[in-house]
Design a protein around this motif. Structure first.
Motif, PDB file in Angstrom:
ATOM      1  N   LEU A 124      33.863  32.357  46.036  1.00 47.81           N
ATOM      2  CA  LEU A 124      33.320  32.588  44.708  1.00 47.81           C
ATOM      3  C   LEU A 124      32.532  33.894  44.766  1.00 47.81           C
ATOM      4  O   LEU A 124      31.667  34.058  45.638  1.00 47.81           O
ATOM      5  CB  LEU A 124      32.417  31.434  44.294  1.00 47.81           C
ATOM      6  CG  LEU A 124      31.809  31.522  42.892  1.00 47.81           C
ATOM      7  CD1 LEU A 124      32.907  31.448  41.824  1.00 47.81           C
ATOM      8  CD2 LEU A 124      30.785  30.408  42.686  1.00 47.81           C
ATOM      9  N   GLU A 125      32.817  34.813  43.847  1.00 45.30           N
ATOM     10  CA  GLU A 125      32.264  36.164  43.933  1.00 45.30           C
ATOM     11  C   GLU A 125      31.526  36.548  42.656  1.00 45.30           C
ATOM     12  O   GLU A 125      31.976  36.262  41.542  1.00 45.30           O
ATOM     13  CB  GLU A 125      33.383  37.166  44.205  1.00 45.30           C
ATOM     14  CG  GLU A 125      32.909  38.587  44.419  1.00 45.30           C
ATOM     15  CD  GLU A 125      34.030  39.520  44.860  1.00 45.30           C
ATOM     16  OE1 GLU A 125      33.748  40.466  45.613  1.00 45.30           O
ATOM     17  OE2 GLU A 125      35.186  39.291  44.454  1.00 45.30           O
ATOM     18  N   ARG A 146      37.772  35.304  45.002  1.00 45.04           N
ATOM     19  CA  ARG A 146      38.364  36.236  45.956  1.00 45.04           C
ATOM     20  C   ARG A 146      39.200  35.427  46.934  1.00 45.04           C
ATOM     21  O   ARG A 146      38.693  34.541  47.625  1.00 45.04           O
ATOM     22  CB  ARG A 146      37.266  37.001  46.693  1.00 45.04           C
ATOM     23  CG  ARG A 146      37.771  37.876  47.830  1.00 45.04           C
ATOM     24  CD  ARG A 146      36.630  38.678  48.427  1.00 45.04           C
ATOM     25  NE  ARG A 146      37.074  39.470  49.564  1.00 45.04           N
ATOM     26  CZ  ARG A 146      36.415  40.507  50.056  1.00 45.04           C
ATOM     27  NH1 ARG A 146      35.276  40.880  49.496  1.00 45.04           N
ATOM     28  NH2 ARG A 146      36.868  41.157  51.101  1.00 45.04           N
ATOM     29  N   LEU A 147      40.492  35.699  46.985  1.00 48.91           N
ATOM     30  CA  LEU A 147      41.423  35.018  47.879  1.00 48.91           C
ATOM     31  C   LEU A 147      41.928  36.009  48.919  1.00 48.91           C
ATOM     32  O   LEU A 147      42.274  37.142  48.578  1.00 48.91           O
ATOM     33  CB  LEU A 147      42.606  34.443  47.104  1.00 48.91           C
ATOM     34  CG  LEU A 147      42.273  33.497  45.948  1.00 48.91           C
ATOM     35  CD1 LEU A 147      43.549  33.088  45.221  1.00 48.91           C
ATOM     36  CD2 LEU A 147      41.523  32.269  46.441  1.00 48.91           C
ATOM     37  N   ARG A 168      41.165  39.890  44.088  1.00 45.06           N
ATOM     38  CA  ARG A 168      39.838  39.697  43.497  1.00 45.06           C
ATOM     39  C   ARG A 168      40.011  39.719  41.984  1.00 45.06           C
ATOM     40  O   ARG A 168      40.724  40.564  41.430  1.00 45.06           O
ATOM     41  CB  ARG A 168      38.887  40.807  43.955  1.00 45.06           C
ATOM     42  CG  ARG A 168      38.815  40.944  45.447  1.00 45.06           C
ATOM     43  CD  ARG A 168      38.026  42.152  45.896  1.00 45.06           C
ATOM     44  NE  ARG A 168      36.590  41.983  45.736  1.00 45.06           N
ATOM     45  CZ  ARG A 168      35.699  42.839  46.213  1.00 45.06           C
ATOM     46  NH1 ARG A 168      36.093  43.927  46.860  1.00 45.06           N
ATOM     47  NH2 ARG A 168      34.405  42.615  46.051  1.00 45.06           N
ATOM     48  N   THR A 169      39.350  38.782  41.301  1.00 43.40           N
ATOM     49  CA  THR A 169      39.575  38.632  39.857  1.00 43.40           C
ATOM     50  C   THR A 169      38.484  39.264  39.002  1.00 43.40           C
ATOM     51  O   THR A 169      38.637  39.321  37.782  1.00 43.40           O
ATOM     52  CB  THR A 169      39.692  37.144  39.488  1.00 43.40           C
ATOM     53  OG1 THR A 169      38.450  36.484  39.759  1.00 43.40           O
ATOM     54  CG2 THR A 169      40.805  36.473  40.278  1.00 43.40           C
ATOM     55  N   ILE A 170      37.364  39.716  39.581  1.00 48.59           N
ATOM     56  CA  ILE A 170      36.301  40.307  38.758  1.00 48.59           C
ATOM     57  C   ILE A 170      36.673  41.728  38.361  1.00 48.59           C
ATOM     58  O   ILE A 170      37.307  42.460  39.123  1.00 48.59           O
ATOM     59  CB  ILE A 170      34.938  40.287  39.493  1.00 48.59           C
ATOM     60  CG1 ILE A 170      35.024  41.044  40.820  1.00 48.59           C
ATOM     61  CG2 ILE A 170      34.468  38.868  39.714  1.00 48.59           C
ATOM     62  CD1 ILE A 170      33.696  41.161  41.539  1.00 48.59           C
ATOM     63  N   PHE A 171      36.282  42.115  37.123  1.00 46.80           N
ATOM     64  CA  PHE A 171      36.570  43.444  36.577  1.00 46.80           C
ATOM     65  C   PHE A 171      38.053  43.772  36.687  1.00 46.80           C
ATOM     66  O   PHE A 171      38.465  44.768  37.287  1.00 46.80           O
ATOM     67  CB  PHE A 171      35.733  44.519  37.286  1.00 46.80           C
ATOM     68  CG  PHE A 171      34.258  44.267  37.216  1.00 46.80           C
ATOM     69  CD1 PHE A 171      33.598  44.204  35.990  1.00 46.80           C
ATOM     70  CD2 PHE A 171      33.523  44.064  38.371  1.00 46.80           C
ATOM     71  CE1 PHE A 171      32.237  43.959  35.918  1.00 46.80           C
ATOM     72  CE2 PHE A 171      32.159  43.821  38.307  1.00 46.80           C
ATOM     73  CZ  PHE A 171      31.508  43.772  37.081  1.00 46.80           C
ATOM     74  N   ASP A 172      38.872  42.935  36.115  1.00 46.89           N
ATOM     75  CA  ASP A 172      40.329  43.011  36.188  1.00 46.89           C
ATOM     76  C   ASP A 172      40.788  42.644  37.597  1.00 46.89           C
ATOM     77  O   ASP A 172      40.116  42.931  38.578  1.00 46.89           O
ATOM     78  CB  ASP A 172      40.855  44.398  35.805  1.00 46.89           C
ATOM     79  CG  ASP A 172      40.499  44.780  34.378  1.00 46.89           C
ATOM     80  OD1 ASP A 172      40.431  43.865  33.530  1.00 46.89           O
ATOM     81  OD2 ASP A 172      40.259  45.979  34.121  1.00 46.89           O
TER      82      ASP A 172
END
Length: 211
Positions: A124-125, A146-147, A168-172
């Motif tokens: 979890l990020e 984040r995987l 990573r899914t944050i900020f696109d």
């Protein structure tokens, strides 16, 4: 007399130097037996999953990258990251900070050659970006996941290679590939160099301490 002979002679044959007394089991043999019984060798037998690492990164974003790992009950591990990086272009100062924590699973691969582990982690990020121009600034933050998955390979006892991919899914969403080279010293200290290719490509160098 017959009873005494039948009892004493076998004992003498075991205690004598030329007897057939069972030899002590070496640590390598004990490790092999444990691996055969459990399917998983102790984490410190080959690769250490207890370490703290610091790297300085140069690329699209420059700065400090921190990582850590802690071995739980095999084959589970606890992992965490922190990125303190930034950039300056066109008079705009960009600061990017992220923190993540999560867990992972280690898959030891049985080979006749050098040791090989497959590692998969999920974290979890939290990320925060701040852009400043003159006396004005704007910021934004997001929470995502984040995987990461890859392989640890040790062609030599003092040399380790890692290759993997992460999302990573944050900020696109950001997909990247990375490769890591480590040189281990006997005191738990290692020199580490890495190359990351993705939306934010970078080269980094640093140190790792395994405990």
């Amino acid at each position: 007399m017959l009873l005494l002979t039948s009892t004493v002679l076998p004992l003498l044959s075991i205690l004598s130097p030329g007897g057939s007394a069972p030899r002590p089991v070496s640590s390598q043999e004990a490790l092999a037996l444990e691996s055969a019984e459990t399917g998983f060798a102790p984490h410190d037998a080959v690769f250490s999953y207890d370490y703290a690492q610091a790297r300085y990164s140069i690329g699209d974003l420059d700065g400090l990258r921190l990582e850590g790992s802690y071995q739980l009950d095999a084959p589970w591990i606890l992992v965490g990251h922190a990125d303190l990086v930034g950039d300056e272009a066109g008079g705009v100062d960009l600061d990017y900070t992220s923190f993540s924590v999560g867990g992972g699973y280690v898959f030891p691969i049985e080979t006749q050659g050098p040791p090989l582990d497959i590692v998969a982690t999920a974290e979890l990020e939290y990320g925060r970006v701040k852009a400043s121009l003159g006396g004005f600034s704007v910021s934004d933050s997001e929470i995502g996941i984040r995987l990461r998955g890859g392989a640890r390979y040790a062609p030599l006892p003092e040399v380790e290679l890692f290759g993997g991919a992460s999302i990573r899914t944050i900020f696109d969403s950001n997909f990247s590939l990375d490769g890591v080279l480590l040189y281990h010293f006997d005191n738990g200290l290692s020199v580490v160099g890495s190359l990351e290719l993705g939306e934010d490509s970078a080269i980094s160098v640093g140190v790792r301490y395994s405990f």
